[in-house]
Design an enzyme around this catalytic site. Structure first.
Site, PDB file in Angstrom:
ATOM      1  N   SER A  39       0.798  -1.226   0.000  1.00  0.00           N
ATOM      2  CA  SER A  39       0.000   0.000   0.000  1.00  0.00           C
ATOM      3  C   SER A  39       0.831   1.276   0.000  1.00  0.00           C
ATOM      4  CB  SER A  39      -0.938   0.005   1.213  1.00  0.00           C
ATOM      5  OG  SER A  39      -0.203  -0.146   2.418  1.00  0.00           O
ATOM      6  N   ASP A 330      -2.774   8.219   8.109  1.00  0.00           N
ATOM      7  CA  ASP A 330      -3.777   7.363   8.747  1.00  0.00           C
ATOM      8  C   ASP A 330      -3.079   6.462   9.762  1.00  0.00           C
ATOM      9  OD1 ASP A 330      -2.555   5.348   7.271  1.00  0.00           O
ATOM     10  OD2 ASP A 330      -4.149   5.229   5.772  1.00  0.00           O
ATOM     11  N   HIS A 333      -0.022   4.730   7.371  1.00  0.00           N
ATOM     12  CA  HIS A 333       0.705   5.299   6.239  1.00  0.00           C
ATOM     13  C   HIS A 333       1.160   6.738   6.488  1.00  0.00           C
ATOM     14  CE1 HIS A 333      -2.055   2.181   4.648  1.00  0.00           C
ATOM     15  NE2 HIS A 333      -0.970   1.833   3.980  1.00  0.00           N
TER      16      HIS A 333
END
Length: 366
Positions: A39, A330, A333
């Site tokens: 991600s 978040d 990340h």
């Protein structure tokens, strides 16, 4: 006498391939960037996975992206793949699942196979239901490799790939999966052994890429996962970093560096790489944020609950007004601002501090 049409095909392919290689825009440093990972560098592949829970194609993700819209990036704006492409004078490599059915020319300046939740091992995404693990990303690359050969011819394709960058950012989800697993698993495979298994598995993938044209590798080590907002919640009293996660990340990074050195010894000058010590730089940013322009190092910018990390960044979540002073976007990340600083250092920072044995700019010149 006119030549038979069939005899013109190889010549035409050579001319087309040569023109494509010559059409590099001013400032373009390499022909292409091929991206593998999770991600941290996913630019939208997971948007095309119907049952995956690892998605970022909704607000407030993307609020600072040039389009001000969510794109599937787990960030308030650009992620590491975007910043790397900017440095190299290229458009961001498109997600493979968005272009796989289009013309092979879509692969000329690169393509991204990265997927949120992906790991080196299959199954590291069990709680997220679906991702594209490294093994599948490698299968997709083989398809692209064959398409490039058909389009450009074998020799031109090899030249193209030799000068291109292969960027790999993966390993975090394997560590999360192991750290959250049963004690029995840890007794049968202690942390040091697991870190070695990770590096060995990745080594096999790197060798496969080498045998399929790759020569210049860009690899980022795993960051201080235990310092992410979500992991800090485990310490309800002080919200300190989780040392188990950080310890395993360190063990893996050591194994990865050793693996890269062995591959270079095995393949010689044909195998070139730049390794980035993400852990050390991000950890320094967390310990001493002011020089980097940050104020908040524990809490996420977007989320709900303590440290905005009890509920992910979803449309009903609150978010900070100034994303530039937060290290984390978040619960896991980094923000666009933090990521940009990491890529800046990776690209042309002093070697030996965070980059080994060269930075990316030096790697390009090899």
């Amino acid at each position: 006498m006119a030549l038979p049409t069939t005899s013109l095909v190889p010549l035409l392919m050579l001319v087309v391939s040569s023109l494509q290689l010559m059409q590099a825009s001013e400032g373009q440093m390499v022909p292409a960037v091929y991206v593998f990972g999770d991600s941290l560098v996913d630019v939208g592949n997971n948007n095309h996975l119907p049952v995956s829970l690892a998605k970022a194609d909704f607000p407030h993700n993307g609020m600072d992206f040039p389009t001000n819209k969510p794109t599937g990036r787990f960030s308030n704006g650009k992620n590491a793949a975007d910043w790397l492409a900017d440095k190299l004078g290229l458009p961001t490599s498109p997600p493979y699942l968005a272009v796989k059915s289009k013309s092979p020319s879509s692969f000329i300046t690169g393509v991204s196979f990265a997927s949120g939740g992906a790991g080196i091992f299959d199954g590291s995404d069990q709680t997220l239901r679906q991702s594209i693990p490294m093994t599948k990303q490698m299968e997709y690359y083989q398809s692209v490799y064959q398409s490039l050969i058909q389009q450009m011819g074998s020799s031109a394709a090899q030249t193209h790939l030799t000068k291109s960058i292969f960027a790999i950012v993966i390993g975090s989800n394997d560590i999360f999966d192991y750290s959250n697993s049963s004690s029995a698993r840890k007794q049968s495979t202690p942390p040091q052994a697991f870190a070695k298994l990770m590096a060995t598995a990745l080594k096999d993938h790197l060798k496969q890429l080498y045998l399929s044209g790759a020569r210049k590798f860009v690899l980022a080590g795993v960051g201080p996962l235990g310092c992410s907002p979500r992991e800090r919640l485990k310490d309800s009293a002080n919200q300190d970093c989780d040392q188990d996660h950080n310890s395993l990340a360190t063990l893996y990074n050591q194994q990865l560096k050793s693996t890269l050195q062995k591959l270079q010894s095995e393949f010689g000058k044909d195998f070139s790489y730049s390794y980035f010590d993400t852990f050390s730089m991000l950890y320094n940013m967390i310990l001493n944020p002011a020089p980097y322009g940050f104020r908040e190092v524990k809490a996420a910018c977007c989320g709900l609950g303590d440290l905005r990390a009890m509920v992910p960044c979803i449309p009903i979540s609150s978010y900070c007004s100034d994303r530039r002073d937060h290290v984390f976007w978040d619960m896991f990340h980094p923000t666009e601002a933090a990521t940009q600083l990491l890529i800046d250092a990776f690209y042309d920072g002093p070697t030996g501090k965070y980059t080994f044995p060269t930075n990316i700019k030096q790697l390009i010149a090899v």
